[in-house]
Design a protein around this motif. Sequence first.
Motif, PDB file in Angstrom:
ATOM      1  N   ILE A 348       0.835  -1.206   0.000  1.00 21.61           N
ATOM      2  CA  ILE A 348       0.000   0.000   0.000  1.00 21.61           C
ATOM      3  C   ILE A 348       0.868   1.253   0.000  1.00 21.61           C
ATOM      4  CG2 ILE A 348      -1.774   1.279   1.259  1.00 21.61           C
ATOM      5  CD1 ILE A 348      -2.731  -1.458   2.367  1.00 21.61           C
ATOM      6  N   CYS A 349       1.932   1.244   0.809  1.00 14.55           N
ATOM      7  CA  CYS A 349       2.850   2.392   0.836  1.00 14.55           C
ATOM      8  C   CYS A 349       3.554   2.585  -0.503  1.00 14.55           C
ATOM      9  CB  CYS A 349       3.896   2.200   1.935  1.00 14.55           C
ATOM     10  SG  CYS A 349       3.296   2.472   3.614  1.00 14.55           S
ATOM     11  N   SER A 350       3.868   1.479  -1.161  1.00 15.11           N
ATOM     12  CA  SER A 350       4.645   1.574  -2.402  1.00 15.11           C
ATOM     13  C   SER A 350       3.843   2.196  -3.546  1.00 15.11           C
ATOM     14  CB  SER A 350       5.162   0.191  -2.814  1.00 15.11           C
ATOM     15  OG  SER A 350       4.110  -0.646  -3.252  1.00 15.11           O
ATOM     16  N   HIS A 351       2.520   2.114  -3.498  1.00 15.04           N
ATOM     17  CA  HIS A 351       1.691   2.666  -4.583  1.00 15.04           C
ATOM     18  C   HIS A 351       1.377   4.140  -4.398  1.00 15.04           C
ATOM     19  CE1 HIS A 351       0.606  -1.030  -6.874  1.00 15.04           C
ATOM     20  NE2 HIS A 351       0.871  -1.622  -5.719  1.00 15.04           N
ATOM     21  N   GLU A 360      16.776   4.835   8.754  1.00 17.02           N
ATOM     22  CA  GLU A 360      17.528   3.615   9.029  1.00 17.02           C
ATOM     23  C   GLU A 360      16.653   2.427   9.416  1.00 17.02           C
ATOM     24  OE1 GLU A 360      20.621   4.535  11.825  1.00 17.02           O
ATOM     25  OE2 GLU A 360      21.928   5.346  10.249  1.00 17.02           O
ATOM     26  N   SER A 361      15.418   2.424   8.973  1.00 22.08           N
ATOM     27  CA  SER A 361      14.537   1.281   9.200  1.00 22.08           C
ATOM     28  C   SER A 361      14.539   0.386   7.962  1.00 22.08           C
ATOM     29  CB  SER A 361      13.107   1.752   9.476  1.00 22.08           C
ATOM     30  OG  SER A 361      12.200   0.666   9.377  1.00 22.08           O
ATOM     31  N   THR A 362      14.777  -0.916   8.155  1.00 21.31           N
ATOM     32  CA  THR A 362      14.770  -1.831   7.009  1.00 21.31           C
ATOM     33  C   THR A 362      13.376  -1.944   6.406  1.00 21.31           C
ATOM     34  OG1 THR A 362      14.529  -3.709   8.537  1.00 21.31           O
ATOM     35  CG2 THR A 362      16.757  -3.195   7.761  1.00 21.31           C
ATOM     36  N   PHE A 363      12.336  -1.732   7.200  1.00 14.17           N
ATOM     37  CA  PHE A 363      10.972  -1.718   6.677  1.00 14.17           C
ATOM     38  C   PHE A 363      10.825  -0.599   5.651  1.00 14.17           C
ATOM     39  CE2 PHE A 363       6.433  -1.035   6.562  1.00 14.17           C
ATOM     40  CZ  PHE A 363       5.849  -2.243   6.913  1.00 14.17           C
ATOM     41  N   THR A 364      11.341   0.576   5.989  1.00 11.29           N
ATOM     42  CA  THR A 364      11.337   1.712   5.055  1.00 11.29           C
ATOM     43  C   THR A 364      12.177   1.399   3.821  1.00 11.29           C
ATOM     44  OG1 THR A 364      10.839   3.495   6.619  1.00 11.29           O
ATOM     45  CG2 THR A 364      12.235   4.060   4.756  1.00 11.29           C
ATOM     46  N   PHE A 365      13.351   0.783   4.009  1.00 11.24           N
ATOM     47  CA  PHE A 365      14.213   0.459   2.866  1.00 11.24           C
ATOM     48  C   PHE A 365      13.476  -0.408   1.847  1.00 11.24           C
ATOM     49  CE2 PHE A 365      18.191   0.680   5.790  1.00 11.24           C
ATOM     50  CZ  PHE A 365      18.163   2.064   5.738  1.00 11.24           C
ATOM     51  N   ARG A 366      12.741  -1.411   2.337  1.00 14.27           N
ATOM     52  CA  ARG A 366      12.049  -2.322   1.424  1.00 14.27           C
ATOM     53  C   ARG A 366      10.951  -1.581   0.647  1.00 14.27           C
ATOM     54  NH1 ARG A 366      15.708  -4.857   3.712  1.00 14.27           N
ATOM     55  NH2 ARG A 366      16.697  -3.569   2.120  1.00 14.27           N
ATOM     56  N   ILE A 367      10.282  -0.641   1.303  1.00 14.91           N
ATOM     57  CA  ILE A 367       9.266   0.159   0.601  1.00 14.91           C
ATOM     58  C   ILE A 367       9.921   1.020  -0.471  1.00 14.91           C
ATOM     59  CG2 ILE A 367       7.565   2.018   0.840  1.00 14.91           C
ATOM     60  CD1 ILE A 367       7.050   0.948   3.704  1.00 14.91           C
ATOM     61  N   GLN A 368      11.044   1.617  -0.146  1.00  8.82           N
ATOM     62  CA  GLN A 368      11.755   2.451  -1.119  1.00  8.82           C
ATOM     63  C   GLN A 368      12.160   1.623  -2.337  1.00  8.82           C
ATOM     64  OE1 GLN A 368      14.779   3.918   1.548  1.00  8.82           O
ATOM     65  NE2 GLN A 368      13.682   5.826   1.975  1.00  8.82           N
TER      66      GLN A 368
END
Length: 402
Positions: A348-351, A360-368
């Motif tokens: 949902i974030c990616s769209h 520095e959150s890996t969750f954020t990195f994956r979305i990016q």
Amino acid sequence: MYSLLKVVFLLVTMTVAHNSEDFCNIDNKSCGPDISNDKYVFYDVNPPEGFNLRRDVYMRFAIMLAEAHKVGKNDNWRLVLPPWKNLYHWKTKSSRSPAVPWGHFFNINSLKSFAPVVELHEVFDKTEGKSLKIDRVYVLQNFADAFENGDFTDKWEISRGCSYGGFWGYNNVTSNVIECVNFQGKISKLWELIALHPSDRYVMFAHAEIPLHDTYGTKTFWDCRRSMKFNENLVTRAEDFISKYLNCDTKICNNYASVHWRRQDFARYRKNDVPSIKGTAKQIHKQIKQFNSYINTVFIATDADMTSLRQLELELTQLGYLVYYFKPSTADLDKYKDGGIAIIDQIICSHAAYFIGTHESTFTFRIQEEREILGHESRTTFNRLCPDKGRCEKPSKWTIVH
């Protein structure tokens, strides 16, 4: 006469073989190497490490094997995907039950299109008695001084003082030998350890988060990352939510912004990197209005408790925003588990038209990474929440390479 019969016999034999599923010719793409010669690389990660860091560790190993196959070396080795079990951040009962295979979260055929990977249950299916004895487990450890003499160099040495009793909780997996290895540097150096014992068919690396990418952000890196497509059930559930609540039916939406608001451990241990609830709302408002003043819908992905989330929702509502977040039902949790719910949030974030992440959150990195794959402009992706006061380092931009 004998010669004629011999010719007829050969023709019939060839016809039967040609019609047999076992027949293989160069044009048959289903043909492959004799799996009786296959060897297997297993790995495990330090238990406290989270879902999204483990995804990156997978990429390191997948690239390691894919690159070796590409140049015709070690091409009988397969990478065994370690099952997902009892991760630290997974709290619901259904997620802490029996081990979950990779196919629950990812499209296995897509993973296999990049690297020679197999699920653990596929290995069990080929193992007599459904029990598995790994020839050698290398327990990786960090060197005491990574910058000895002022230099960080790739190196390893057999050492002492380690133990391993993991095997993902399976009682039917054991090992012949456990060896301790001090290791630092690129993951491709693990081939040197594997080469020490050529007769080993099953080799495992514990603490596999220690070896580093050979190269980060290259075309090969992105080819691997693109192959990590999500399970279609997760994609469908996320897209249904986007369509129903966020009024978008396209891959790149233009009518809502998304935020990854990391709390819990970050709020406790990284207070200098994260804003207060009121500060979070102000930053979201400022960034969205600078990007597109017509956007008034915000999707929040967070690990915050419901009280904190409600407080942020109230702050944003008072600023004129409609606030949404994915609140899974009991059925959702049972079906998708905590890891699947996290992926739905990421999709949902990616769209979204605009994304704000946590530093520095890996969750954020994956979305990016997902947003780069989808084709968003980088200015809409590499944004972060800053502390209320003090220095705010700009996020690194790891843009896609085609």
